[in-house]
Design an enzyme around this catalytic site. Structure first.
Site, PDB file in Angstrom:
ATOM      1  NE  ARG A 171      -4.155   1.783   2.269  1.00 51.19           N
ATOM      2  CZ  ARG A 171      -4.309   2.750   3.181  1.00 51.19           C
ATOM      3  NH1 ARG A 171      -3.437   2.890   4.168  1.00 51.19           N
ATOM      4  NH2 ARG A 171      -5.342   3.580   3.111  1.00 51.19           N
ATOM      5  CB  ILE A 193      -5.784   5.750  -0.717  1.00 54.14           C
ATOM      6  CG1 ILE A 193      -5.631   4.225  -0.799  1.00 54.14           C
ATOM      7  CG2 ILE A 193      -5.065   6.291   0.504  1.00 54.14           C
ATOM      8  CD1 ILE A 193      -4.163   3.758  -0.908  1.00 54.14           C
ATOM      9  CB  SER A 194     -10.884   3.188   0.563  1.00 52.21           C
ATOM     10  OG  SER A 194     -11.723   3.885  -0.311  1.00 52.21           O
ATOM     11  CE  LYS A 195     -11.434   4.444   8.510  1.00 48.90           C
ATOM     12  NZ  LYS A 195     -12.328   4.065   9.624  1.00 48.90           N
TER      13      LYS A 195
END
Length: 220
Positions: A37, A63-65
């Protein structure tokens, strides 16, 4: 950036935390563990890459969790799967920095990911290059219109929340397929919606509240 950011141990801890939140599909957990990530966020934020938090990626997008990405992909895998347990062809609405597209590339036969912001489309292409995922196709376009050339899709996943589900997505969904998307619900909130298609029947299920950037049409 220190080598510690890329250590297996850091990613393993993140996966363990996600599993503790109830994500059980080994395909999803394996994909989250595989995709680094920190390669999808700015160097200044890399230290936070393996925390369960959303991070800014520019152009007022995030950016999503990791836990939300895992949850949505696990829900997607609850629909139509191939004999090998993987998903078939998937469409992603909102490529962003390319992180979720990379994770999808590990669980689906083919991924068509659409981004309306040229700056992010170019950034995602750059971010994904080292991963060499030949099954992930990045498209610059209006996600609300979908991508009819790739249809029908076993699954459709959206990284932006709209007022209503675009008809184009339902039309491009395969029989037995699923759409996982944040949508507005009464009370001014956003919730995760699962749409399942069986012949001419379309069933919609409302799940937990979420917070995503707004779904917009047109290119920018």
């Amino acid at each position: 950036m220190g080598l510690g950011m890329d250590s297996q141990a850091v990613r393993t801890r993140m996966v363990q935390k996600i599993a503790a939140q109830g994500i059980a599909d080994p395909l999803v957990l394996g994909a989250i563990h595989t995709v680094q990530r920190h390669r999808f966020v700015d160097t200044a934020l890399a230290i936070q890459a393996y925390e369960d938090t959303s991070l800014p990626i520019g152009l007022e997008q995030t950016i999503s969790k990791p836990s939300v990405v895992a949850r949505m992909i696990e829900l997607l895998l609850g629909g139509r799967r191939e004999a090998n347990g993987r998903l078939g062809r998937v469409m992603e609405i909102g490529t962003g920095c390319g992180y979720q597209a990379a994770v999808l590339g590990c669980v689906a036969a083919e991924v068509y990911s659409i981004e309306r912001l040229r700056g992010l489309h170019d950034k995602a292409r750059e971010n994904l290059r080292p991963f060499r995922l030949p099954n992930v196709h990045l498209l610059l376009g209006d996600g609300m219109a979908g991508y009819a050339k790739g249809a029908p899709y076993a699954g459709i996943i959206a990284a932006a929340g709209g007022e209503a589900m675009p008809q184009a997505w339902i039309d491009q969904l395969a029989d037995g397929g699923r759409i996982i998307a944040p949508m507005h619900v009464p009370g001014g909130k956003q919730a995760l919606i699962v749409v399942e298609k069986a012949g001419v029947q379309v069933k919609q299920t409302v799940l937990e509240n979420v917070h995503f950037v707004p779904l917009k049409s047109g290119l920018a």
